[in-house]
Write a protein that holds these residues in place. Sequence first.
Motif, PDB file in Angstrom:
ATOM      1  N   MET A 107       0.814  -1.223   0.000  1.00 40.53           N
ATOM      2  CA  MET A 107       0.000   0.000   0.000  1.00 40.53           C
ATOM      3  C   MET A 107       0.840   1.263   0.000  1.00 40.53           C
ATOM      4  O   MET A 107       1.998   1.255   0.411  1.00 40.53           O
ATOM      5  CB  MET A 107      -0.983  -0.005   1.177  1.00 40.53           C
ATOM      6  CG  MET A 107      -0.371   0.047   2.545  1.00 40.53           C
ATOM      7  SD  MET A 107      -1.573  -0.382   3.844  1.00 40.53           S
ATOM      8  CE  MET A 107      -2.680   1.015   3.769  1.00 40.53           C
ATOM      9  N   ASP A 108       0.251   2.348  -0.513  1.00 37.45           N
ATOM     10  CA  ASP A 108       0.943   3.633  -0.552  1.00 37.45           C
ATOM     11  C   ASP A 108       1.029   4.229   0.846  1.00 37.45           C
ATOM     12  O   ASP A 108       0.171   3.982   1.684  1.00 37.45           O
ATOM     13  CB  ASP A 108       0.205   4.621  -1.458  1.00 37.45           C
ATOM     14  CG  ASP A 108       0.262   4.209  -2.917  1.00 37.45           C
ATOM     15  OD1 ASP A 108       0.941   3.207  -3.207  1.00 37.45           O
ATOM     16  OD2 ASP A 108      -0.366   4.894  -3.742  1.00 37.45           O
ATOM     17  N   ALA A 109       2.053   5.048   1.061  1.00 37.02           N
ATOM     18  CA  ALA A 109       2.262   5.630   2.382  1.00 37.02           C
ATOM     19  C   ALA A 109       1.470   6.913   2.587  1.00 37.02           C
ATOM     20  O   ALA A 109       1.517   7.516   3.645  1.00 37.02           O
ATOM     21  CB  ALA A 109       3.747   5.902   2.589  1.00 37.02           C
ATOM     22  N   ASP A 110       0.715   7.348   1.568  1.00 36.69           N
ATOM     23  CA  ASP A 110       0.034   8.644   1.691  1.00 36.69           C
ATOM     24  C   ASP A 110      -1.414   8.508   2.149  1.00 36.69           C
ATOM     25  O   ASP A 110      -2.188   9.453   2.052  1.00 36.69           O
ATOM     26  CB  ASP A 110       0.103   9.388   0.355  1.00 36.69           C
ATOM     27  CG  ASP A 110      -0.494   8.570  -0.781  1.00 36.69           C
ATOM     28  OD1 ASP A 110      -1.037   7.483  -0.508  1.00 36.69           O
ATOM     29  OD2 ASP A 110      -0.427   9.011  -1.936  1.00 36.69           O
ATOM     30  N   LEU A 111      -1.788   7.310   2.606  1.00 38.56           N
ATOM     31  CA  LEU A 111      -3.139   7.020   3.105  1.00 38.56           C
ATOM     32  C   LEU A 111      -4.215   7.143   2.025  1.00 38.56           C
ATOM     33  O   LEU A 111      -5.388   7.296   2.329  1.00 38.56           O
ATOM     34  CB  LEU A 111      -3.494   7.908   4.312  1.00 38.56           C
ATOM     35  CG  LEU A 111      -2.736   7.537   5.594  1.00 38.56           C
ATOM     36  CD1 LEU A 111      -2.966   8.583   6.670  1.00 38.56           C
ATOM     37  CD2 LEU A 111      -3.165   6.165   6.102  1.00 38.56           C
ATOM     38  N   GLN A 112      -3.793   7.047   0.752  1.00 39.54           N
ATOM     39  CA  GLN A 112      -4.800   7.009  -0.318  1.00 39.54           C
ATOM     40  C   GLN A 112      -5.376   5.603  -0.452  1.00 39.54           C
ATOM     41  O   GLN A 112      -6.380   5.415  -1.122  1.00 39.54           O
ATOM     42  CB  GLN A 112      -4.193   7.453  -1.647  1.00 39.54           C
ATOM     43  CG  GLN A 112      -4.074   8.955  -1.743  1.00 39.54           C
ATOM     44  CD  GLN A 112      -3.869   9.387  -3.176  1.00 39.54           C
ATOM     45  OE1 GLN A 112      -2.823   9.151  -3.756  1.00 39.54           O
ATOM     46  NE2 GLN A 112      -4.870  10.019  -3.752  1.00 39.54           N
ATOM     47  N   ASP A 113      -4.694   4.632   0.150  1.00 39.55           N
ATOM     48  CA  ASP A 113      -5.221   3.274   0.187  1.00 39.55           C
ATOM     49  C   ASP A 113      -5.784   3.077   1.582  1.00 39.55           C
ATOM     50  O   ASP A 113      -5.025   2.873   2.535  1.00 39.55           O
ATOM     51  CB  ASP A 113      -4.103   2.254  -0.077  1.00 39.55           C
ATOM     52  CG  ASP A 113      -3.488   2.434  -1.456  1.00 39.55           C
ATOM     53  OD1 ASP A 113      -4.190   2.947  -2.345  1.00 39.55           O
ATOM     54  OD2 ASP A 113      -2.323   2.071  -1.627  1.00 39.55           O
ATOM     55  N   VAL A 210     -13.439   3.448  -2.069  1.00 40.37           N
ATOM     56  CA  VAL A 210     -13.382   4.796  -2.633  1.00 40.37           C
ATOM     57  C   VAL A 210     -12.031   5.380  -2.266  1.00 40.37           C
ATOM     58  O   VAL A 210     -11.625   5.351  -1.106  1.00 40.37           O
ATOM     59  CB  VAL A 210     -14.516   5.679  -2.078  1.00 40.37           C
ATOM     60  CG1 VAL A 210     -14.418   7.088  -2.646  1.00 40.37           C
ATOM     61  CG2 VAL A 210     -15.865   5.074  -2.403  1.00 40.37           C
ATOM     62  N   ARG A 211     -11.317   5.870  -3.267  1.00 40.96           N
ATOM     63  CA  ARG A 211      -9.960   6.361  -3.014  1.00 40.96           C
ATOM     64  C   ARG A 211      -9.999   7.809  -2.569  1.00 40.96           C
ATOM     65  O   ARG A 211     -10.457   8.683  -3.303  1.00 40.96           O
ATOM     66  CB  ARG A 211      -9.148   6.241  -4.292  1.00 40.96           C
ATOM     67  CG  ARG A 211      -7.660   6.477  -4.113  1.00 40.96           C
ATOM     68  CD  ARG A 211      -6.958   6.055  -5.398  1.00 40.96           C
ATOM     69  NE  ARG A 211      -5.578   6.481  -5.468  1.00 40.96           N
ATOM     70  CZ  ARG A 211      -4.560   5.764  -5.018  1.00 40.96           C
ATOM     71  NH1 ARG A 211      -4.787   4.626  -4.421  1.00 40.96           N
ATOM     72  NH2 ARG A 211      -3.333   6.203  -5.160  1.00 40.96           N
ATOM     73  N   PRO A 212      -9.540   8.075  -1.346  1.00 44.26           N
ATOM     74  CA  PRO A 212      -9.548   9.462  -0.865  1.00 44.26           C
ATOM     75  C   PRO A 212      -8.407  10.273  -1.465  1.00 44.26           C
ATOM     76  O   PRO A 212      -7.538   9.732  -2.149  1.00 44.26           O
ATOM     77  CB  PRO A 212      -9.361   9.305   0.637  1.00 44.26           C
ATOM     78  CG  PRO A 212      -8.600   8.032   0.794  1.00 44.26           C
ATOM     79  CD  PRO A 212      -8.961   7.158  -0.364  1.00 44.26           C
ATOM     80  N   GLU A 213      -8.432  11.568  -1.206  1.00 41.54           N
ATOM     81  CA  GLU A 213      -7.308  12.423  -1.618  1.00 41.54           C
ATOM     82  C   GLU A 213      -6.091  12.079  -0.779  1.00 41.54           C
ATOM     83  O   GLU A 213      -6.197  11.448   0.268  1.00 41.54           O
ATOM     84  CB  GLU A 213      -7.661  13.906  -1.385  1.00 41.54           C
ATOM     85  CG  GLU A 213      -8.923  14.370  -2.092  1.00 41.54           C
ATOM     86  CD  GLU A 213      -8.681  14.693  -3.556  1.00 41.54           C
ATOM     87  OE1 GLU A 213      -7.515  14.812  -3.958  1.00 41.54           O
ATOM     88  OE2 GLU A 213      -9.677  14.796  -4.302  1.00 41.54           O
ATOM     89  N   ARG A 214      -4.934  12.525  -1.239  1.00 41.16           N
ATOM     90  CA  ARG A 214      -3.712  12.353  -0.467  1.00 41.16           C
ATOM     91  C   ARG A 214      -3.826  12.985   0.916  1.00 41.16           C
ATOM     92  O   ARG A 214      -4.387  14.059   1.049  1.00 41.16           O
ATOM     93  CB  ARG A 214      -2.593  13.095  -1.192  1.00 41.16           C
ATOM     94  CG  ARG A 214      -1.542  12.210  -1.744  1.00 41.16           C
ATOM     95  CD  ARG A 214      -0.546  13.029  -2.505  1.00 41.16           C
ATOM     96  NE  ARG A 214       0.487  12.133  -2.966  1.00 41.16           N
ATOM     97  CZ  ARG A 214       1.485  11.712  -2.196  1.00 41.16           C
ATOM     98  NH1 ARG A 214       1.614  12.180  -0.990  1.00 41.16           N
ATOM     99  NH2 ARG A 214       2.364  10.852  -2.659  1.00 41.16           N
ATOM    100  N   ALA A 215      -3.250  12.316   1.953  1.00 39.95           N
ATOM    101  CA  ALA A 215      -3.292  12.892   3.298  1.00 39.95           C
ATOM    102  C   ALA A 215      -2.464  14.176   3.351  1.00 39.95           C
ATOM    103  O   ALA A 215      -2.840  15.164   3.972  1.00 39.95           O
ATOM    104  CB  ALA A 215      -2.764  11.885   4.318  1.00 39.95           C
TER     105      ALA A 215
END
Length: 340
Positions: A107-113, A210-215
């Motif tokens: 998973m990505d580290a930007d909390l988009q996942d 649903v994919r949120p925006e980057r944290a």
Amino acid sequence: MTDSPAPREHRLRPARPLISIVAPCYNEAESVDLFVETIFSILASQDFDVELVFVDDGSTDATRTKLVALADQHSEIRLVIFSRNFGKEAALTAGLDHARGDAVIVMDADLQDPPELILDFIEKWREGFEVVYGMREDRTSDTAAKRITANGFYRLFNKISGVKIPQNTGDYRLIDRRVVETIKSLPERSRFMKGLFAWVGYRSTGVLYVRPERAAGETKFSFWRLWNFAMDGIVGFSTVPLRVWSYIGAGVALLSVVYASIIILQTLISGVDVPGYASLLVFVLFFGSVQLISVGVLGEYISRLFIEAKQRPIYIVDEIYAQDSKDYVVSPVRGAEAAE
Ligand code: UDP
Ligand code: MG
């Protein structure tokens, strides 16, 4: 309805499995603290153990310092630090190489996942699936241009590559240890992970999200980077762009014969007709361009052959941090061996 057959022995999951979470980080200083906090708060007191494998992909901000501090604080964190930026695909490869879990979540580290999905992933894995991928319900968090180009790319890829990447999936997924080992055994340097995940097969299923925006921070993928990524994908998984030129050539040759016959007949019937400068120039320019494009396509394949032939490592490790293996001996190239 009959009951579904009992899982075969290799699909029986350990009672208390170790789940590895692999997160590539490139200049994610603003996200990593929140990421770790969120993961631990969601995954605390579950019936599995967790390890976090961070790969610092040559960050130029405070990511490295922050990750080292986090690894000192939490024994569950392992940290692989690259000697420079090698790209997300290389970082994922390193993450899989160093993860020890019975299942690995990428998973990505930007909390988009969204981390909540991990519990659904694990449930599906326990049901017997080897690959559980996140499927985006919509792409509203993307720009229209990105939506259209991404859609076009996946349609083209699925048509000409012989493997099918499920629509609207990213890298966010859980993969079973057996699949990890299979992917690790693939020798290629150019690692289009989404393609490799699809290529190895196994029982797979998707979970909608649903994919949120980057944290925090911003995307690392410029248009040019995405274009190269797409080229890697197509060239790595399809030979259609190479082979199509024989057919284009044959088609053009056929048309030329027809057109030549027409001209010859015209000349025989109504005599020599000199004008034709405009059409001549158009033909010369058109076929000149077609030839250049075909040579360019050859170049795309040859340049990748060249890179593969050099056999350089996929990534170079500068340092590894893990509380349980202070004396970790690392060969600086891929396939680092622990001294345990
Ligand atoms: N990433 C990486 N190396 C790179 C570029 C990106 O490890 O060269 C990581 C990045 O830190 C993030 C993930 O890959 O955890 C996805 O990147 P990003 O969020 O920029 O992509 P997007 O979500 O916009 O597709
Ligand atoms: Mg992102």
